[in-house]
Design an enzyme around this catalytic site. Structure first.
Site, mmCIF file in Angstrom:
data_model
loop_
_atom_site.group_PDB
_atom_site.id
_atom_site.type_symbol
_atom_site.label_atom_id
_atom_site.label_comp_id
_atom_site.label_asym_id
_atom_site.label_seq_id
_atom_site.Cartn_x
_atom_site.Cartn_y
_atom_site.Cartn_z
ATOM 1 N N SER A 66 0.811 -1.212 0.000
ATOM 2 C CA SER A 66 0.000 0.000 0.000
ATOM 3 C C SER A 66 0.847 1.266 0.000
ATOM 4 C CB SER A 66 -0.933 0.009 1.217
ATOM 5 O OG SER A 66 -0.196 0.079 2.420
ATOM 6 N N LYS B 255 -6.226 5.306 7.892
ATOM 7 C CA LYS B 255 -5.043 6.034 7.427
ATOM 8 C C LYS B 255 -5.322 7.538 7.344
ATOM 9 C CE LYS B 255 -3.121 2.186 4.745
ATOM 10 N NZ LYS B 255 -2.838 1.658 3.395
#
Length: 806
Positions: A645, A688
């Site tokens: 990611s 996030k």
């Protein structure tokens, strides 16, 4: 190509309008009979429960907290109510081979009555038989038999005596027996007188005595026979009196249970044993009597209420003994003693004729339990054996009960990984568990499922006896269901987290004295859950505020970018920014992954770095060698790193380092990238974004902060209220990315540029700066004879390429 525009507020969170609900509280809703969105799994359960072929047991798989046990229990309980009630089972004493108890199968509901009737018979034996033998009738008849024997013996001796007197011979009784002596005129002759008789007279008397002695011997020899005849008559009398005492009761039991062959045979053997051991009852020895009467009992193993349906059994501690049963012992004078009455059933006995639910990981953790379960299912019968004897740990004399015929449907509960591992590594697993029921993790958020979700909340509230939930609370719970699913278009189907949240919200409503749970109570419960689990998150934020962990949220820096990661601790996850740095210099096309070299990088992360190297080579050196030696590192990261990611962030840092172009550190970026530069979706985007927002909030929001994420992740956004408010006020922004050039333009402020027909990039573009720098790297290499720098670094890069290059 232009830099992407920030997302509008409506795309950051999907709101559930409480006004669409046609109820005020969940008390008005009808509970669900089956969980929503699980049609596929329910079809599999229906098939597996109904299929009667060999090996059609079930494995129900789903993530932890999905409510597998509750769903399976309710489904099977509803089905089992309409199924036939299985037989009752008991063990009986084997009068021929006491070490092999006999199995008795009775119609459902008859087992307890059979046991009680036998117990009543035993209590009757304790009192009736002794009383019978103490009765005047028995004593009179026994005395009569004894008198007959005495009279018969007396008459026989009198006949011999009379015959001897007629022949002038006396029959004299002595301590050592009987003897004969001659008489004359009624007087016994002494030896001197006998010697004075003539020889002929003496010979005659001697012959007479010998004949009488023979006659007496015949009488004496008849006495044992007469005694045996009397003994037989006494035995017949005892049998007659015993049957008179208990025969009627045994006959009644025959009439009641005679249709059961094992029960009828037990009654016949019991009657014969009573007669055989009647002296034990007559003796009055309670210890011997108790031992004898124990043989007449029934060890009722399993019994059911009539018309109660098939059993549904859940075993939460599936050890060998809990599954297959056990034989208990008791200590007597230092020795272990056991008998058929100490046989105890296991979960397979209780579930026989119905369903057994077991959690797969628990049965696999227990020694020998998994093998016992498989062996029993293959055999189709339940053989009760101790592990000590089965595996030869020691040899003891213990009962070997007749095996129980087994007809049970076993349902294993577990996660998907466990199912796939068993399928791959246990060849017998697929033969025994042929039906898998795979629970959905989530369900589509549409109008129908939204209504079903409301009914699911009502079902849990009513089942757990919670306060009704106001429709505003239901709307907030629906929104949180999307957050748990990490998808604004789906709702989490896991029942346990939802149930826990309902309980907490109900607790807050109770503190306020409210009659119904409102949306505010749900918000308080969510905030309390987050606070309890946020110590490490707060500690991380504190370290960033103090500068212990370096995260730049201001300014522009070359070869550095703010990446985003997620930490999962138990059921709680939070986002944390990570500084990713890159260096670039002339070389031979190597890209050093420092995390991998330090053995801190996982395979997926290494794959992502390899993709980056191939993207750079394909874009900037499609027909030649890439003159580059670069490195990547996650700064101040001391644990294992995995996943791809951060690929977009790593690529941006690399290009920034090559082009010597700074990156705006008010922005953070996440996303995966492929070899064509397309940005791909990643997980944990909500955490996030929120994690970086908290860092920026603590540093002071000025309107330039934000996060760039894959455009394909936009439907997954369900951001909390604080982030949405900052976006609405223009102090924070969320940018969608479809290509790596979107991220580069956003972070550097320069256009990426497109390659012209001559194969060159337009002047003033970021890609042109990268290409120009790489050309200078190539020239430097040529000036140094192809060496990209000092030999040590070159060797290091080569070894890295061996791991992750072409």
């Amino acid at each position: 190509m232009t830099a992407p525009e920030p997302l509008s507020l409506s795309r950051l969170y999907r709101v559930c309008d409480a006004g669409v609900f046609d109820f005020e509280t969940t008390a008005e809703l009808k509970p669900l009979e089956r969980p929503p969105g699980q049609e596929r799994a329910l079809e599999a359960l229906t098939f597996g429960a109904g299929a009667r072929g060999e090996g059609f047991n079930l494995f129900v798989m789903g993530p932890p907290g999905a409510g597998k046990l509750e769903m399976v229990r309710r489904f099977l309980a509803a089905r089992a109510r309409d199924e036939a009630t299985p037989s009752d089972w008991c063990y009986l004493h084997n009068f021929v081979e006491p070490n092999r108890p006999l199995l008795c199968r009775l119609p459902s509901g008859q087992g307890e009555r059979w046991r009680q009737d036998l117990q009543q018979l035993i209590e009757e034996l304790r009192t009736t038989i002794p009383a019978t033998f103490e009765s005047d009738e028995y004593q009179g008849r026994l005395q009569e038999l004894q008198q007959q024997l005495s009279r018969r013996q007396r008459e026989a001796f009198e006949e011999v005596h009379e015959e001897a007197e007629q022949k002038e011979i006396a029959l004299i009784s002595t301590p050592s027996g009987f003897s004969f002596a001659p008489m004359k005129d009624g007087e016994v002759l002494d030896p001197d007188q006998f010697q004075k008789l003539s020889e002929e007279e003496r010979r005659r008397i001697q012959q007479t005595i010998e004949g009488l002695q023979h006659r007496l011997q015949q009488v004496v020899q008849q006495i044992p026979k007469w005694r045996k005849e009397v003994h037989d008559q006494v035995r017949q009398l005892n049998e007659e009196m015993t049957l008179l005492a208990v025969g009627q009761h045994i006959q009644e039991l025959h009439q009641r249970f005679g249709a059961v062959p094992a029960a009828a045979a037990h009654l016949d053997a019991l009657r014969d044993d009573i007669v055989e051991n009647v002296d034990v009852f007559r003796s009055g020895d309670q210890e011997q009597m108790d031992q004898l009467l124990t043989r007449y009992t029934a060890n009722l193993l399993i019994h059911h209420k009539p018309e109660s349906g098939a059993p549904v059994v859940y075993e939460d501690m599936p050890t060998h003994q809990k599954l297959a049963g056990r034989i208990e012992h008791w200590v007597q004078q230092g020795a272990l003693i056991t008998d058929f009455t100490l046989i105890r059933p296991g979960a397979l006995h209780r579930a026989n004729g119905g369903y057994l639910i077991v959690e797969a990981h628990k049965v696999l953790l227990q020694p020998f339990a998994w093998e016992t379960l498989k062996r029993t299912l293959f055999a189709g019968e339940l053989r009760l054996e101790s592990l000590e004897k089965l595996y030869g740990f020691w040899s003891t004399v213990s009962p070997e009960p007749e095996p129980v015929p087994l007809e049970v449907k076993v349902v294993l509960l577990g996660d998907r990984m466990l199912y796939y591992l068993l399928s791959a590594y246990d060849p017998e697993f697929s033969q025994l568990f042929k039906v898998e029921a795979d629970l959905e993790d989530d369900l589509p958020w549409d109008d129908e499922n939204q209504r079903l979700y409301a009914r699911l909340i009502a079902t849990i509230a009513q089942r757990e006896q919670l306060r009704p939930f106001h429709r505003g609370a239901v709307a907030r719970l629906v929104e949180h269901g999307a957050r748990m699913a990490d998808d604004s278009e789906r709702l989490a189907a896991r029942g346990r987290p939802l149930s826990d949240l309902l309980h907490e919200a109900d607790h807050h409503a109770a503190e306020d004295g409210a009659e119904a749970v409102t949306g505010a109570h749900v918000e308080r419960a969510l905030a309390a859950q987050e606070r309890r689990a946020s110590r490490l998150r707060d500690r991380t934020l504190e370290m960033i505020r103090r500068g212990t962990v370096v995260i730049h949220t201001e300014g522009r820096h070359t070869g550095s970018v703010n990446g985003l990661s997620v930490l999962q601790l138990g059921d709680h996850a939070f986002g944390r920014p990570t500084r990713i740095t890159a260096t670039a210099r002339p070389g031979r096309g190597q890209l050093v992954d420092i995390e991998r070299e330090a053995k801190l990088g996982g395979n997926i992360h290494s794959k992502g770095v390899m993709i980056l190297s191939r993207f750079l080579a394909h874009r900037y050196a499609p027909e030649g060698e890439l003159s580059l030696s670069a490195s990547l590192a996650f700064e101040q990261s001391y644990g294992r790193i995995d996943g791809d990611s951060a690929s977009v962030a790593e690529l941006c840092a690399l290009i920034s380092a090559i082009a010597e172009t700074p990156i705006d550190h008010a922005l953070a970026v996440t996303g995966s990238v492929n070899q064509l530069g397309e940005v791909q979706a990643v997980g944990g985007v909500n955490e996030k974004i929120e994690g970086y927002f908290e860092v920026c909030r603590d540093a002071g929001l000025h309107g330039g902060h934000g996060v760039a994420l894959p455009a394909t992740n936009v439907p997954h956004l369900m951001l909390r209220r604080e982030v949405r408010e900052a976006v609405e006020q223009g102090r924070f922004h969320i940018y969608p990315l479809t290509h790596v050039d979107d991220a580069l333009e956003l972070l550097t402020g320069l256009p990426a540029g497109a390659r012209g027909e001559d194969g060159r990039w337009p002047p003033g573009t970021l890609n042109r700066k990268v290409a120009d720098r790489l050309e200078r790297f190539a020239a430097a290499r040529r000036r140094h004879g192809g060496d990209g720098g000092d030999g040590e670094d070159g060797e290091h890069a080569v070894s890295s390429r061996g791991d992750g290059g072409e």
